[in-house]
Design a protein around this motif. Sequence first.
Motif, PDB file in Angstrom:
ATOM      1  N   LEU A  73       3.971  15.113  62.037  1.00  0.00           N
ATOM      2  CA  LEU A  73       3.848  14.140  62.949  1.00  0.00           C
ATOM      3  C   LEU A  73       3.004  13.083  62.786  1.00  0.00           C
ATOM      4  O   LEU A  73       3.208  11.742  63.005  1.00  0.00           O
ATOM      5  N   ARG A  74       1.593  13.140  62.252  1.00  0.00           N
ATOM      6  CA  ARG A  74       0.761  12.220  62.081  1.00  0.00           C
ATOM      7  C   ARG A  74       1.330  11.493  60.680  1.00  0.00           C
ATOM      8  O   ARG A  74       1.108  10.251  60.783  1.00  0.00           O
ATOM      9  N   LYS A  75       1.967  11.890  59.871  1.00  0.00           N
ATOM     10  CA  LYS A  75       2.471  11.157  58.792  1.00  0.00           C
ATOM     11  C   LYS A  75       3.685  10.400  59.376  1.00  0.00           C
ATOM     12  O   LYS A  75       3.833   9.438  58.715  1.00  0.00           O
ATOM     13  N   SER A  76       4.414  10.731  60.196  1.00  0.00           N
ATOM     14  CA  SER A  76       5.744   9.852  60.819  1.00  0.00           C
ATOM     15  C   SER A  76       5.242   8.776  61.615  1.00  0.00           C
ATOM     16  O   SER A  76       5.757   7.859  61.656  1.00  0.00           O
ATOM     17  N   TYR A  77       3.906   9.106  62.131  1.00  0.00           N
ATOM     18  CA  TYR A  77       3.289   7.961  63.081  1.00  0.00           C
ATOM     19  C   TYR A  77       2.771   6.963  62.204  1.00  0.00           C
ATOM     20  O   TYR A  77       2.720   5.735  62.640  1.00  0.00           O
ATOM     21  N   LEU A  78       2.144   7.234  61.162  1.00  0.00           N
ATOM     22  CA  LEU A  78       1.629   6.346  60.294  1.00  0.00           C
ATOM     23  C   LEU A  78       2.411   5.637  59.258  1.00  0.00           C
ATOM     24  O   LEU A  78       1.931   5.180  58.284  1.00  0.00           O
ATOM     25  N   LEU A  79       3.757   5.937  59.313  1.00  0.00           N
ATOM     26  CA  LEU A  79       4.833   5.319  58.211  1.00  0.00           C
ATOM     27  C   LEU A  79       4.765   4.023  58.429  1.00  0.00           C
ATOM     28  O   LEU A  79       4.601   3.596  59.491  1.00  0.00           O
ATOM     29  N   THR A  80       4.831   3.316  56.990  1.00  0.00           N
ATOM     30  CA  THR A  80       5.090   1.818  56.966  1.00  0.00           C
ATOM     31  C   THR A  80       6.500   1.155  57.399  1.00  0.00           C
ATOM     32  O   THR A  80       6.628   0.120  57.564  1.00  0.00           O
TER      33      THR A  80
END
Length: 1445
Positions: free
Chosen positions: A1385-1392
């Motif tokens: 979820l953290r990586k999905s939210y921080l996707l460019t």
Amino acid sequence: MVEGLLPGRKLSGCWCGLQEEAVKSEKGHHKPRKMLCRPKPGESEDDLLLFQQQFLAAGTSPAAKVVNKRKVELENTDGGQANTDPRDTVTLEGLPDCPPSLMPTPPKKSKAGKVRFQGDDGEEQMDLQDRHITAVLSKIIERDTRATPISLPVSTGLAFPKVFHRSEVLSEVKLASGKKSIFAQKLAAKKAAEENRAVPSVCTASPSTGVTGEQRSTPSRVTEIPEKGHSPGTGDGRQISGERLGGEIGPQEARKIHEENVVRLQAMSKKEIEEERDNLLARLDPNLVAFLKSRKSGKSCSKGTKDELETSGAEKRHEDKQRQSRSDTGSQASPTKDEPMEQKPTEADIPLKPEKGWVNMDDLEYEKLEWMKDLPKPRRRKTNKEMQARFSFHGDLIPPDVDLPTHLGLHHHGEQQEQAGYSLQELFHLARSQIIQQRTLALQMLARIVQKAKAGDFSSSLKYSVLRMLLDAGFLFLLRFSLDDSIENVIAACVQALKALLVSPSDEEYLDRTFSWYLGASVFPLRPNEVEEEDEDEEDAEEQQPEAKEKTKTMEDRKADPDVARADAVKGLLKMKLLHRLRYILEVVRPVPSVILDILTILTRIARHSSEACNQILGCPRLLETIVSEFIPSTWKIQTLSVGELMTSIYGVPIAAAMKLIRVLASAGRNMSAILLNKYNMKARIGRFVSEDPSDLPLERQEAFVLSIEALRLWAIAANYGQTCDLYKDFYPALMKMLQTLPSLIAQPKGEDLLHSFYLQRAEVLVCLLINITNSAGSAVELQAHFNSRDQVEQIPPPPLDWSHVAGIKPFLEGSVKRCLKEISCPVAWSKSRQLTATYIIYLGTYYSKLTQQPSYRPVEYLEELEQFCSETLFPFLILPAFENMFEDLRSHSALCNPRSCSPGPEIIHSLVSLGFAGGDPPLSLVGPKSPFAFLTALLYLLNTISSVHKGLAEKCSTILYSKGLRDYLVHSCKGTPPINHRSAWLLRHEFHFQHFVLQLASKTVAISPQVTRQAPLYHYVTMSLLSQLLPGNEHLAHVLLSKLAFNQDLIPEGKSGGPEAEDLSYILQLGADRDTSMKVHSNPTRGTLLAAAFKQLPTIRAHYLVHFAHLQSAILWSQAFYTGQNHLVQSVLLPEMTGPLLPADWTFLPLINLYDQVNREEMKGKMVDSLPANFVEMVTSSLQWALLLETWRGELLQGLPLAAKLARLACVFLTGSNLFLEPGIHDNLTALLSIYCQQKKMNTLDLNTTLPGLTSFHDLYISLLEQFESVSFGNQLFGCFLLLPLQRKFNIQLRKAVFGEHVSVLRTLGVQLKQLPIPLENYTHPAETSLNLLRQYFKTLVTGTLRLSWCPVLYAVAVAHINSFIFSQEAVNEEFNAARRSMLRKSYLLTDEVLRRHLLHFKLPNQESPCGFDMYEELPPMRRRWIQKVLGDLLNPEMRPEAK
């Protein structure tokens, strides 16, 4: 001194009868002495006492005396002086004479002698060679007994000490030791009593130790482990006295140890005592603990231990527990209903009264005579445990709770003596006994048990199969060993058991009953099916066929007898030289008639096993010579017997069983038949028993009729090969005389039914003989033409008769048919003559089929004659109500409509094949007495022949197809699928003949009869169903069905009556109403267009399928010769081995599989297959068109084939070549088939985990598809749809991991659009994915850009749906799962990538109509925002925080 007899042993004085001998005196001279005589038989006890008095009065010394053997120690001392402290040798009782060997070695051979010298001392050499156990263990030092009082034996005036007798001592005192003889117990009781009398003060109890006087006086005690609930150290335990430790040290040391134990127990708590007790029990062997408990519970407390002793303080604290423990022990030791207390036998129980004059029998020892008392009654046990089966002398099962009287002789001294009967284990033991009567009885009982087991008498009572248990225990080897016995009674019993095991009399009865049916003489070999794996390719197998056969034969010879017998009982017996032993019995032993008949029956069963078994019988030295010369003589001496007298010998007398054996042997092949006819002169014997009426033969009447019938059957078998045609001309007058008596059989009076039935059977077999003679005569012209030609090919000589020799028989039989058909109105007469009428009708069909091939055939004359016969006799018969009732009975007697009737019997095992009629057959069976199949099959055969000869009568012949009962039978026959075994194969073969003639008549009249045309879909359905069930031997029927019926356009009326247009209309209606996603793959051309094209191409499709069955050409020619009556080409009446259906269940897709195998074989040889020939493309197109036609208009036919198997067959198209699936015709038909298979009802039945025929693993097939797609697909949409089907959520996860793991490059070209997906998208997204590894692969392919919406929209939507469900799930999970969820979820939210970020966070629901495959939220729901806030915290943007909102 006696030395040298037994070195190292001491000899005691004994009574010896000595002869005259010289006794050396001290002065050195010899003194003669007359010795006493040896006691003789018959002398009484008084004589023995008299001898004793004479011996004592003489005052002579005994013949042997006791000496110290170890005098070497005396000689080694100073000056050879005697030792002041001599010690005796240790005698170890119960040990062997020689020390045991540490390493087992074979026994050494004894040598004649060793070299000795004159100076050697013989006594010294004897001591050196002493091998006794005392010579090895001679250094054992005895204990110090100096402090032990020694009492000298009391001297008596008798020559010998008084013999101790156990009856003189009371048995009140019982030892604590284990199992001892009664004498040992009495002796110990006597010693204990003497010690008690010697030390009376010891009987008082010692308060400090708690040991009774009896315990002190007992020489040894065994400490038993206390039972559960008993505390150690209490009065119930037993203590070692320590008396034998030596002197006064023993008791003091034992008392000291006991006091320490008591102190330690007092210091321990209750819990600690329990823990130590459990620890002790855990260390000990459980078997030892159980043994000690059982011994303690089985003994009663002695009188001296009844009074409780004083206990310490620790024992008082556990008094309640002790009392409870004693009550438990008492209840355990008390007798129960199942285990009654053993009582001492009394004089009343023993059926023996002592008489005067019996030596030492004044006092009876009842313990030793206990076996003579009456047995206890069998106990009724209400238990679910398995009990051993016991059988009576008649082979009946004896219930365990039945009390049978002992005079029946069923009680014995084995296990469970109170149970009557013998178990199988006991019978096996008795069968190897040295007593002849026991061996004979055991084998006879085993024979009766096997007979009743095969009849199914034990199926409801026993859990396991009796036959299987017997064979696994080595019953075959027991019989083979017993057959080598030299006692005739044992041989007779063994032959009886062997017959009971191998032969089923009911099977032979039914085989003989169907001999006169249509092609009823041919049967399947009764041998087990041998499934062999063929690893080599077909071409290599064809090249190495001779070597492979030789290798297989060598492997069979190398197999051990048990391995062969386990797979095939008959083959195992043949390998054990059974035939040679049976020949020896017949030739040398010459047993009684019953044994001879049993041996002939056994040989007949062996001959039915296979043609190889027939060859071994023929090749056994002097076997057939003995049988033919002794039991089928042409002339014999008439034996005059009185009423009720039986023949003591049947040597030199004809026997029907021997003739039947020759007939079964002749069925194995034409070469064997020729050998039997010529070498053994069977032609003369056939003529001897056929030319004369059976009632005139000087034999018993029934035996004479059966012998005549078997002779006719042998002649009919030989005529089936075109042989014995010269006999027909020789015995033509006798045959005509027999034909003239046939009409009188119908009007035979009702008396002597048995004799009348024999005459009917004889008439049936006679007509069968005439049928085969007519077939041979009908082929004479053709054979003569080929024989006169100048071809270099070896020609078959024509038979020595022509059509003129058989033309005159037809009027006799035609008249008999007219008389028999009139008897249908009388049920009793019709039931007797129905089979004979069927045989007449088969002859007429054979006659008319061969008539058109003759030069003398005059069409006009013969056709008018045929019309007259049909109009006057045949057609009026077809409209009778009684004839219609026969069709109503078809369903009840059908094997296809009643699959349970084809189930094997309860005792049918794989290694011993049987038809399963041992228990009798129900009357409603295909071969039952009221079955209509035999007559209707013959009638349909005649109607088909008439329709082929006279086209104008075809429509009138088709009136038989209008029957309602026939239509009802055809509908239900396609629904049942009976199991395939030897019983069902034999039954179904006759039913297949009936169905074949029905379909053949329908194909001839479907174009001219409107009523038949209306039933055309039913006939086509039955045709396709029959094709998938035909068995080996029916190759001709399969060829006829494929070439004339299966692809017949007249039987598929849907192609002419608007079927394609209706299919297009149905597609449009479903697309508008249901919006089925499976219709999306079907665009242009429509399914109706493809069906119309397939219907027009039916002739081409038929040609392509016939090409793929070309490998059956040789079998088709053999079968065609058999069915068309070309006797000169028939090689064997015996059918091929029954290995299952002739065609595979998926024969519709067979061209696809063959093509794939062929291409794969070429690629494995290193050849590149870039393009395929044009005919290959046409074959694949034809196969797909035929599959599409069947799936659309005959969908129920292929329902038995799993959907996964169908998809696997279609996958062969994609795996063959590089661009085969891109061909327009193939691509369109594949698309249409995919749309049918993707329907929701069929997709719900898809199971990829099931075992598929011809496929080891669907996973491997899918990997091959992925590799092929990566190589040659070019992003084809159809290929992509096939790849997407196995990726549904309900299937194996390994398939999805293969796509997102090893073959992730597929995602670049798998561009199937969402609207072209043939199944709903929810099948991929529901339920949520739970595999963490797969979720990580989903996320990795999305983040790295390997999976994009523009490249693979379907799997993109699937991956986004599963990732969204995973990162926003708030269920309670383990730490690893929770950490991965938060991290993702953290990586999905921080996707460019804003698009992917929005897809992952705003996903709502899958929607196949949406451009991206799913719906999205405009804004994040509050629940998701709170979850993001909880997971991310400070990483949120200000506008995303709840305060900012």
